[in-house]
Motif scaffolding. Structure first.
Motif, short mmCIF file in Angstrom:
data_model
loop_
_atom_site.label_atom_id
_atom_site.label_comp_id
_atom_site.label_asym_id
_atom_site.label_seq_id
_atom_site.Cartn_x
_atom_site.Cartn_y
_atom_site.Cartn_z
N HIS A 1 33.91 75.47 29.12
CA HIS A 1 34.11 75.09 27.72
C HIS A 1 33.83 73.60 27.46
N GLY A 2 32.70 73.12 27.94
CA GLY A 2 32.30 71.76 27.61
C GLY A 2 33.01 70.66 28.37
N CYS A 3 33.83 71.02 29.36
CA CYS A 3 34.56 70.01 30.15
C CYS A 3 33.67 69.50 31.28
N PHE A 4 32.72 68.67 30.90
CA PHE A 4 31.68 68.23 31.85
C PHE A 4 32.24 67.39 32.99
N ASP A 5 33.09 66.43 32.67
CA ASP A 5 33.61 65.54 33.72
C ASP A 5 34.45 66.32 34.73
N GLU A 6 35.23 67.26 34.25
CA GLU A 6 36.02 68.09 35.17
C GLU A 6 35.11 68.94 36.04
N LEU A 7 34.01 69.45 35.47
CA LEU A 7 33.06 70.25 36.25
C LEU A 7 32.43 69.41 37.36
N LEU A 8 32.04 68.19 37.02
CA LEU A 8 31.50 67.29 38.06
C LEU A 8 32.52 67.06 39.17
N ALA A 9 33.76 66.82 38.79
CA ALA A 9 34.82 66.57 39.78
C ALA A 9 35.05 67.79 40.66
N LEU A 10 35.02 68.98 40.05
CA LEU A 10 35.23 70.20 40.82
C LEU A 10 34.08 70.44 41.79
N LEU A 11 32.85 70.25 41.32
CA LEU A 11 31.69 70.45 42.20
C LEU A 11 31.75 69.47 43.38
N GLN A 12 32.13 68.24 43.10
CA GLN A 12 32.26 67.25 44.18
C GLN A 12 33.33 67.68 45.18
N LYS A 13 34.43 68.19 44.67
CA LYS A 13 35.52 68.66 45.53
C LYS A 13 35.06 69.82 46.42
N LEU A 14 34.13 70.63 45.90
CA LEU A 14 33.60 71.78 46.63
C LEU A 14 32.45 71.41 47.56
N GLY A 15 32.08 70.13 47.58
CA GLY A 15 31.05 69.68 48.52
C GLY A 15 29.64 69.63 47.97
N TYR A 16 29.49 69.73 46.66
CA TYR A 16 28.17 69.62 46.04
C TYR A 16 27.85 68.16 45.76
N GLU A 17 26.61 67.77 46.01
CA GLU A 17 26.15 66.44 45.63
C GLU A 17 25.33 66.59 44.35
N VAL A 18 25.70 65.83 43.31
CA VAL A 18 25.05 65.92 42.01
C VAL A 18 24.43 64.57 41.69
N TYR A 19 23.12 64.57 41.43
CA TYR A 19 22.38 63.34 41.14
C TYR A 19 21.59 63.54 39.86
N ASP A 20 21.77 62.66 38.89
CA ASP A 20 21.04 62.71 37.63
C ASP A 20 19.76 61.91 37.79
N ASP A 21 18.64 62.61 37.93
CA ASP A 21 17.34 61.98 38.17
C ASP A 21 16.73 61.57 36.83
N SER A 22 16.76 60.28 36.54
CA SER A 22 16.28 59.80 35.24
C SER A 22 14.77 59.98 35.08
N LYS A 23 14.05 60.04 36.19
CA LYS A 23 12.59 60.20 36.13
C LYS A 23 12.21 61.59 35.61
N THR A 24 12.93 62.60 36.05
CA THR A 24 12.61 63.97 35.65
C THR A 24 13.49 64.48 34.52
N GLY A 25 14.60 63.77 34.27
CA GLY A 25 15.55 64.25 33.27
C GLY A 25 16.33 65.47 33.74
N LYS A 26 16.36 65.69 35.05
CA LYS A 26 17.04 66.86 35.61
C LYS A 26 18.14 66.41 36.57
N TYR A 27 19.17 67.22 36.65
CA TYR A 27 20.17 67.03 37.69
C TYR A 27 19.64 67.63 38.98
N ARG A 28 19.80 66.92 40.07
CA ARG A 28 19.46 67.44 41.40
C ARG A 28 20.77 67.73 42.11
#
Length: 268
Positions: A27-54
């Motif tokens: 439900h739009g809780c982006f910061d909490e989603l990032l925190a949960l993914l990090q807690k689960l061991g996912y690395e999230v990188y916002d690639d400004s060159k492609t405009g995509k999350y890696r």
């Protein structure tokens, strides 16, 4: 393995085996989603060159979203961008929730009531260009209504689904996946009276769902509701399958007030 349901709207990927991290209603809780993914061991990188999350998961892991990515919360477009990029990179799967479906219908120009948080999502999307809106429309329009994984031992549907309907398709099955069974009556809050389909479930498959906020993840008869109401100041929850480990992140704020009281947890 791009996520693409068959013509029936199902996504049957029995050959895929976990670990799966099934994530409840965002439900739009982006910061909490990032925190949960990090807690689960996912690395999230916002690639400004492609405009995509890696996004790089732990080896052998994949996220599965139970739907309702949007509405009520502070940043639905970035939740969409992240989940779309994860699905595109084959590190996530996602089913449609009723809020996702309503946004899709709105973007298709259909007559929908812009309320229950949709008005926030529409306003937030005004900051994004047509290419992004077109991508969102295409993504939401192709979401399956339920996913079957791990030789049929795991089923993910937004509002759950009884065993005899696993792998089936009709308008009624799709509606059950998005909204759950109701009595046809309205409660004191003007909301549909929902039936507890899980009370009679006796299937072999673990069914993971959300849709109805609960204070704590609710196990019942080999089903689990993991919508712990993050947008209402609760938690964002993930179930790791097949280990049945629960991982949570507390909401950073209360973004919306729940009209209906949270369901209380019951024993496993």
């Amino acid at each position: 393995m791009q996520q693409e349901p068959d013509k029936s709207g199902n996504l049957i990927l029995k050959e895929l085996h976990g670990h799966f991290h099934v994530i409840g209603d965002v439900h739009g809780c982006f910061d909490e989603l990032l925190a949960l993914l990090q807690k689960l061991g996912y690395e999230v990188y916002d690639d400004s060159k492609t405009g995509k999350y890696r996004v790089t998961p732990q080896e052998g892991s994949m996220a599965v979203f139970v739907g309702d990515l949007v509405d009520r919360g502070p940043n639905s477009p970035e939740v969409l961008r992240l989940v779309m990029d994860m699905v595109e990179q084959d590190v996530a799967l996602c089913v449609s929730g009723n809020h996702d479906d309503k946004l899709y219908r709105k973007l298709m120009g259909r007559n929908v009531q812009v309320r229950h948080g949709l008005e926030l999502t529409v306003a937030q999307l005004e900051n994004y260009d047509k290419a992004f809106i077109d991508r969102v429309r295409e993504f939401l329009g192709h979401l399956p209504h339920h996913i079957i994984l791990d030789d049929g031992r795991l089923v993910v549907a937004h509002a759950g689904l009884e065993e005899r309907l696993h792998g089936r398709h009709s308008k009624s099955v799709r509606d059950l996946c998005l909204y759950g069974p109701t009595t046809g009556e309205l409660d004191a809050h003007g909301l549909p009276v929902r039936l507890d389909w899980a009370a009679d479930y006796s299937g072999v498959a673990v069914v993971v769902y959300g849709h109805t906020p609960v204070r704590e993840p609710r196990w019942k008869n080999n089903t689990i509701n993991i919508d712990t109401g993050c947008v209402f100041g609760g938690k964002l929850t993930a179930l790791t399958y097949p280990d049945h480990i629960l991982t949570t992140v507390d909401a950073f704020d209360t973004y919306a007030e729940s009209i209906r009281p949270f369901l209380q947890p019951t024993a496993h």
